[in-house]
Design an enzyme around this catalytic site. Sequence first.
Site, PDB file in Angstrom:
ATOM      1  N   ARG A  37       0.748  -0.999   0.046  1.00  9.42           N
ATOM      2  CA  ARG A  37      -0.107  -0.145   0.039  1.00  9.42           C
ATOM      3  C   ARG A  37       0.847   1.155   0.112  1.00  9.42           C
ATOM      4  O   ARG A  37       0.586   2.347  -0.655  1.00  9.42           O
ATOM      5  CB  ARG A  37      -0.930  -0.031   1.158  1.00  9.42           C
ATOM      6  N   ILE A  63      -7.912   7.016  -1.524  1.00 13.01           N
ATOM      7  CA  ILE A  63      -7.691   5.638  -1.616  1.00 13.01           C
ATOM      8  C   ILE A  63      -8.420   5.046  -0.158  1.00 13.01           C
ATOM      9  O   ILE A  63      -8.409   5.660   0.789  1.00 13.01           O
ATOM     10  CB  ILE A  63      -6.196   5.228  -1.413  1.00 13.01           C
ATOM     11  N   SER A  64      -9.249   4.121  -0.450  1.00 14.47           N
ATOM     12  CA  SER A  64     -10.157   3.614   0.594  1.00 14.47           C
ATOM     13  C   SER A  64      -9.510   2.953   1.781  1.00 14.47           C
ATOM     14  O   SER A  64      -8.223   2.683   1.665  1.00 14.47           O
ATOM     15  CB  SER A  64     -11.083   2.601  -0.094  1.00 14.47           C
ATOM     16  N   GLN A  65     -10.312   2.897   2.778  1.00 10.61           N
ATOM     17  CA  GLN A  65      -9.560   2.523   4.066  1.00 10.61           C
ATOM     18  C   GLN A  65      -9.408   1.101   3.774  1.00 10.61           C
ATOM     19  O   GLN A  65      -9.980   0.280   3.188  1.00 10.61           O
ATOM     20  CB  GLN A  65     -10.732   2.732   5.158  1.00 10.61           C
TER      21      GLN A  65
END
Length: 221
Positions: A37, A63-65
Site C-alpha cells: 500500500r 484511496i479507501s480504508q
Amino acid sequence: MNGPDFTARRFSMVDHQIRGRGIVSPGVLAAMGRVRRENFVIRRLREQAYDDGPLPIGQGQTISQPYIVALMVEALGLENGAKVLDVGTGSGYGAAVLACIAGEVFSIERLATLARRARRTLLAERFLNVHVRCGDGTLGWPEEAPFQGIVVAAGGPGVPETLKQQLAVGGHLVMPVGSEFNGQALFRMTRLSRSDFAQESLGGVRFVPLRGAAGWPSGGD
Ligand code: SAH
C-alpha cells in the site's frame, strides 16, 4: 524508511484492522498482506500508508480504508481466475488486491491523471493482469462482459442498470448507494438469473461521489 518496516506494518494492519474485524477469507487476507500500500499512496503520505482510514490521492479523490477494501473484495466471493470489473481505479490499490485473487481485472477511472498514475504503479508492482481504461465506469466495459464480480469504489444514487446487465448469473456486485456527500449503504447485489437480482446491505460507508451517466452530475471534482 525502508521495506522491512513497511512489511511489519502491513502484517500488523492485516491482524488488527482486517482479521481483527472479522474478515476470514484466506485469499483476501493473503492479498491484503501482499499488496504494498505504501507504493499506492502519494509520496508525502507514505508514512501513513497503514493508518486505519482513507487518504487523499489528489484530484479530490481518496484511496479507501484498508478494511473497506477487504470487506468489499470478500463480499464478491471470487473464485480463483474470475474476471472482475473495478469502477473507480483511483490509486489502483483496490485493483491490485483484486488482482491477487481474480484472473483478470478490468478497471475504469474517469480522471486521466489518476488513470495514468495507477497504470504506472500497477506495472511497477507487477500486477500484469490489471487493465486500466480512462472513461465513465457507469457504462461498464461491454467488450469484456460478463464479469463474475463487479466492484464500484464510489457512491452513486443507485446501481447502474448497465452494470447489472454486465454481471454474470451467480456473480456479485458491490457498491455504495445513497446520498452524494452524506454517506451511503454498502450494497451487495447478486444476479440470480437473467432477470432476477437479490440485494442486501453490508452496512454504512462514506465514499467519494460516483460521477457519470448513471452517477451524480459532475460538480467541482
Ligand atoms: N479503488 C480506489 C478508490 C478510489 S476513490 C483505490 O483503491 O484507490 C473512487 C474513484 O472513482 C476516484 O478516483 C474517482 O475519480 C473515480 N470515479 C468516480 N466516478 C467514476 C466513474 N463514473 N467512472 C470511473 N471512475 C469514477
